[in-house]
Design a protein around this motif. Structure first.
Motif, PDB file in Angstrom:
ATOM      1  N   GLU A 192      -0.548   4.931  -1.293  1.00 44.08           N
ATOM      2  CA  GLU A 192      -1.776   5.122  -0.519  1.00 44.08           C
ATOM      3  C   GLU A 192      -1.432   5.760   0.816  1.00 44.08           C
ATOM      4  N   SER A 193      -2.418   6.436   1.393  1.00 42.18           N
ATOM      5  CA  SER A 193      -2.138   7.093   2.665  1.00 42.18           C
ATOM      6  C   SER A 193      -2.130   6.051   3.781  1.00 42.18           C
ATOM      7  N   GLY A 215       0.812  -1.208   0.000  1.00 43.11           N
ATOM      8  CA  GLY A 215       0.000   0.000   0.000  1.00 43.11           C
ATOM      9  C   GLY A 215       0.844   1.256   0.000  1.00 43.11           C
ATOM     10  N   THR A 253      -5.654   4.685   4.899  1.00 47.77           N
ATOM     11  CA  THR A 253      -6.269   3.672   4.034  1.00 47.77           C
ATOM     12  C   THR A 253      -5.567   2.338   4.209  1.00 47.77           C
TER      13      THR A 253
END
Lengths: 339, 444, 331
Positions: free
Chosen positions: C174-175, C169, C178
């Motif tokens: 992605e942050s 991720g 998340t």
């Protein structure tokens, strides 16, 4: 042609040239002037680095000998007289001849002759059992059977006899003195090999009085001095209830062997006596067959393995180098274990 | 928190079976064997010869060297022989053999049991008396006591430390002595303090002897400067250096003596012997011996004259020699296995321990799993696993670098080793080789 | 009268034996073992059985026929290697791969050095890393756990481990929020309800085993403590620097093979240093390497590599000497 290759060639050659000049001057400046004979002598030596000459290794021996400029007091037991003679032109001095020697074990306290008085439980190591107590046989002068001498032998000239529990010196012994130093009880001694390898010695180091000595071991020297009295050549001395035969004085007449009441005096490589107790006069030995001592009367079963085998060392230097290789292997193995 | 030493240590099962058995006086044997070397150092020279008649308490061998001790006749009788005899070391050594007759004491020996509290002698006289009486360390090391009291110039002694630890499992001779001869022992301590010219004394006792601690504290309250310290049960607390660390938090540096940290250490048995010698004029001719072990029916503590054969002790304690596979002179951790029971009790015999057949043999040696438990328990902070390898290889130089000579041979490493390796046996090989190397070097 | 036994002192021996230590470790692994059966069902049972039997078999064969010694399989060391190897693989691993792993672990990782006590590297980890590099696909398709022993033996649904999810991720930009919403919560991570190798999923069970070993004095506190502290401090610093780029330290602690590594693999007596100081340095080193690999290297998990690398440093760390008696200045 690519200019890159040319550049590379030129630069590398230039670096090479500069380095060569620098190296030349440095080599000149720090040159060590060494007697070329040291290398020659080192090359001629067996290269076993056994330390039998009393020096740290073959090179140290060569250095010392060249430095002293004499061969007196220097002897390589591995190469023997032949080697020393071949070295004499290199050094320009006379070689000093020495009689060939062999190590003998001055103990016959085998399992049968000196039965165990207790049962030992622990590492089989002479140095340790020597400090712990007098030894399973009960004799505080006798062989402990730990085989430290065998471990010390670089020439594969010794082995432990499993039946007697005593070490046996084979005929390819080069008298390097390693086993003598290894034995914590000083049981091994270098003695002259004698003519045709015949030799007589007292196989006991027990300094106790007769009674206690005999109690522990049936073949102990009891200090009766019978051999001392019978010896016509003053070769035998008595010290602390123990007889010692001087191998330089001994003429191998075997009179002492006959009178010894405990068979503590061993004769090696003699022809077996005829059953009648007559002393054969210097009979030439027909063949170098290894012969058992004191065969006919009172045969001692445990003496059988004491026979010295006829393994004459033909390729001594080879055996030596093999042995040293083996040693190196062992030490590297140990290093691994250490981690 | 009770005090103990700070590095390593183990706690073996105590097994003090004979702790409640009062001291019994042992009968005299028919023939006694008195070795001339019952101490550390140079053997004494025999003063008597075959056929001589000796009285009880008469000096029969003189320790002439600096580290040596006199030997006195424990019995009256005719000298049967002076010859090499097997003793508890497993070696045949010179001994004086006496055919025992009823006691005829030397003149001047006070045989009464009255306490004599006043100390008449001067410090110098006390040390001289200790020397004459042949007193050695009674804990087992048998170091001649008077040598400890010859303090070299420039060294200052602050403390006298008395070892009542008895950290060896099974043994109870010191325990019984503290209980039954506490008063005499305390006077002995006062004598030693005077001899040493110190005014502080600490008696270290392990906490598994609460009765002895209470008893001693009670007596010590009557004396100035003597205190009793209860210590945590930890082996080898009875080691001189460990005991000093435990009671004073001072560590004797490697190769140095307790004197260097201002201490002199003595065993409780030694203090009693000193009392007897100084106050009663009685030389060291008897000691307390524990006879114990699983094959012993009556684990006991005996007051035994030196020279009595071990056989007699075993018979009196109803020991089943047939059922035992190993007989140890001393405790199970540092004692020496006897070759035969036909050996005499000497000044250093603190106990005779019998091991049942099942526990006599060593377990099979396995591979080292490098658990480092030996390093953890080593009271000297050494690495036994490493020393074992070096010792087995007889690499004296490497052994010296690893400070093999610091090893006190307490056996904690072997006791703990999960792989059942007899580490100490190999370390002893290394010590023998290293010691020989060091001696050769100093000779050059 | 039979002869008396004479030997050097001491004449008594403590209760401790190699066998007892090894079996102590086996007992300590039981909670994690049960958890793995609970979540991965028969698959886990199969993997453990195959791994243990294969390890014992190879140990026996090699000692008997190659080293020509008396086999000592009852000492439990091969059993530990077998269970640890099983703990380090997914529960759906084919049997032949496990057997190969056991062969490498015992044959190369242990016996080629001379057997028990002589191997420089943790054998189970050698086996695991060998499998990871040789069979990356099979070794990284972890079945998702199904509680109550209901997991099927074959065709389980597979998914990435929480660590894999995070790494993937973050790499895709992605942050953190998340990413963290895709992984199980801490309770499930502690209990073991997450995808992963079968023995490493439940941090709690492993902690229990570790505490048991500490209590029984099979291991000392030095390695677990220094390892744990280093992981917490190092990842904590990173997290404080940028909470959006680095995962929080607690997450590091309860995911992947961290707990297994801390208590069972880094503490392996044979392959860890022998002095307390060395052990602490060892623990710190493993901790640093684990986080470095987890955060910056290609693999999402770094425990096995970190331990193997530090294993190689053990001979060096053994040069550190313990404090000798008399070196302490009087207090």
């Amino acid at each position: 042609m690519d200019s890159g290759i040319i550049t590379a060639l030129i630069t590398l050659s230039a670096i090479g040239a500069v380095a060569a000049v620098v190296l030349y001057f440095i080599a000149q400046k720090f040159k060590v002037i060494e007697d070329p004979r040291i290398d020659d002598v080192t090359d001629a030596l067996p290269g076993a680095n056994c330390g039998g000459c009393g020096y740290a290794g073959c090179r140290a021996f060569a250095e010392a000998m060249v430095k002293e400029g004499t061969m007196e007091g220097f002897f390589c037991p591995v190469g023997g007289n032949d080697l020393m003679k071949s070295l004499s032109p290199l050094l320009g001095v006379e070689a000093v001849e020495k009689k060939p020697q062999i190590a003998v074990l001055r103990c016959n306290g085998s399992v049968k002759n000196s039965p165990a008085k207790y049962s030992y439980d622990g590492p089989n190591n002479c140095t340790f059992t020597h400090t712990l107590s007098s030894g399973e046989g009960g004799c505080m002068y006798g062989c402990l059977g730990g085989g430290e001498c065998v471990d010390a032998c670089d020439f594969d000239a010794m082995y432990m006899d499993p039946e007697t529990g005593l070490p046996v010196v084979k005929d390819n012994c080069v008298a390097c003195n390693a086993c003598v130093l290894a034995c914590p009880r000083d049981l091994l001694e270098l003695r002259n090999r004698g003519p045709k390898d015949k030799r007589i010695f007292v196989a006991c180091m027990n300094q106790e009085k007769g009674g206690p000595a005999k109690k522990n071991c049936s073949v102990a020297c009891i200090g009766c001095a019978a051999c001392f009295k019978v010896c016509p050549h003053d070769a035998i001395t008595m010290n602390n209830n123990l007889a010692y035969i001087d191998y330089e004085k001994c003429t191998l007449c075997r009179k002492c062997v006959e009178v010894c009441p405990t068979d503590a005096i061993h004769e090696i490589n003699f022809k077996p006596r005829p059953p009648k107790a007559e002393v054969p006069k210097k009979e030439p030995v027909k063949k170098a067959v290894v012969v058992e001592e004191g065969a006919a009367p009172a045969p001692k079963p445990a003496k059988a393995p004491r026979t010295e085998s006829v393994e004459v060392a033909v390729e001594k230097p080879k055996a030596a180098s093999e042995a040293s290789d083996k040693k190196e292997e062992n030490s590297s193995e140990n290093q691994n274990n250490n981690q | 928190m009770l005090k103990t030493f700070r590095i390593g240590g183990v706690h073996p099962k105590e097994n003090k079976m004979s702790a409640s058995a009062p001291i019994e006086v042992m009968e005299h044997p028919k023939r006694a064997v008195v070795p001339v070397s019952q101490h550390l150092g140079v053997p004494a020279t025999a003063l008597v010869k075959k056929g001589d008649f000796v009285k009880t308490g008469q000096m029969i061998a003189k320790g002439e060297a600096f580290i040596s001790a006199n030997v006195h006749s424990p019995f009256t009788g005719k000298v049967f022989r002076v010859e090499e005899t097997l003793d508890s070391t497993g070696f045949r050594r010179m001994a004086i053999i006496i055919d025992v007759e009823p006691d005829n004491w030397m003149e001047g020996i006070d045989l009464s049991s009255d306490l004599k509290r006043e100390i008449d002698l001067s410090p110098e006289e006390i040390v001289k008396k200790i020397h004459e009486s042949g007193i050695v360390g009674m804990g087992g090391a048998t170091f001649p006591t008077h040598v400890k009291y010859m303090v070299p110039e420039g060294k200052k002694v602050e403390y006298l430390i008395i070892n009542g630890v008895e950290c060896e499992p099974y043994l109870t001779s010191d325990h019984r002595l503290m209980l039954e001869k506490g008063e005499e022992m305390m006077i002995g301590i006062a004598i030693l303090m005077k001899g040493l010219k110190v005014n502080k004394c600490i008696i270290g006792v392990e906490n598994n002897k609460p009765d002895a601690i209470a008893h001693l504290k009670d007596i010590a309250s009557k004396y100035q400067g003597i205190s009793v310290e209860a210590l945590k049960v930890q082996y080898p607390q009875g080691g001189e250096k460990q005991l000093i660390d435990a009671v004073l938090r001072r560590q004797v540096p490697a190769g140095k003596l307790p004197l260097d940290v201002g201490c002199v250490v003595n065993n409780v048995g030694t203090c009693f012997a000193v009392y007897e010698a100084v106050q009663k004029n009685k030389p060291l001719i008897e000691r307390i011996v524990t006879v114990t072990g699983k094959p012993v029916k009556k684990p006991s503590n005996f007051m035994v004259r030196i020279g009595t054969p071990v056989d007699m002790l075993l018979a009196k304690a109803e020991a089943d020699v047939e059922a035992s596979g190993k007989i140890i002179n001393g405790g199970p951790m540092m004692g020496k296995a006897l070759v035969t029971t036909d050996v005499p009790v000497t000044k250093g015999t603190s106990g005779i321990l019998l091991m049942a057949k099942a526990e006599s043999n060593r377990n099979e040696e396995q591979n080292c799993i490098r658990c480092s438990k030996c390093t953890t328990v080593c009271p000297q902070g050494l690495e036994p696993h490493l020393l074992k390898i070096l010792g087995k290889r007889m690499d004296a130089e490497a052994c010296e670098v690893e400070r093999i000579m610091d090893c006190i041979e307490c056996g904690s490493c072997v006791y703990t080793c999960p792989a059942q390796i007899p580490l100490l046996d190999y370390i002893r090989i290394g010590k023998a080789k290293t010691g020989a190397m060091i001696r050769n070097r100093s000779r050059k | 009268m039979s002869l008396l036994v004479v030997s050097g002192s001491p004449h008594v021996h403590g209760d401790l034996s190699t066998k007892k230590i090894m079996w102590g470790v086996v007992y300590a692994m039981i909670p994690a073992l049960l958890v793995s059966f609970y979540f991965f069902g028969m698959g886990a049972v199969k993997v453990v059985l195959v791994s243990v039997v294969a390890s014992l078999f190879f140990e026996w064969v090699i000692t008997k026929y190659l080293l020509k010694q008396k086999p000592q399989i009852s000492d439990g060391s091969a059993l530990i290697t077998g269970i640890l190897l099983a703990f380090n693989v997914p529960s759906n691993l084919p049997v032949w791969i496990i057997i190969m792993g056991a062969l490498v672990a015992i044959g190369i990782g242990k016996m080629s050095f001379g057997g028990l006590g002589k191997n420089p590297f943790n054998p189970a980890l050698v086996g695991r890393v060998f499998l990871l590099i040789s069979f990356p696909v099979q070794m990284t398709s972890w079945p998702t756990p199904i509680p109550m022993f209901k997991a099927p033996m074959l065709d389980a649904i597979t998914g990435p481990t929480p660590l894999g999810v995070v790494k993937e991720g973050l790499r895709n930009g992605e942050s953190m929020e998340t990413v963290m919403s895709q992984v199980p919560d801490y309770v499930n991570l502690l209990l073991g309800n997450n995808a992963g190798s079968l023995g490493e999923v439940s941090a709690l069970a492993l902690l229990l085993g570790g505490l048991y070993m500490l209590f029984r004095k099979i291991i000392t506190w030095h390695i677990p403590f220094s390892y744990l502290a280093t992981v917490l401090i190092f990842s904590g610093i990173l997290w404080l620097v940028d909470p959006n780029a680095y995962v929080n330290p607690l997450f590091h602690l309860v995911t992947g093979g961290m707990m297994l590594g801390i208590f069972f693999m880094a503490t392996d007596m044979v392959t860890s240093p022998m002095t307390p100081v060395g052990q602490i340095i060892f623990g710190v080193g493993v901790g640093l390497l684990t986080i470095i690999i987890r955060v910056w290297a290609a693999y999402p998990e770094g425990v096995s590599f970190a331990i193997l690398i530090m294993n190689a440093a053990v001979p060096l760390l053994n040069k550190i000497k313990p404090k000798r008696f008399g070196e302490i200045v009087k207090a």
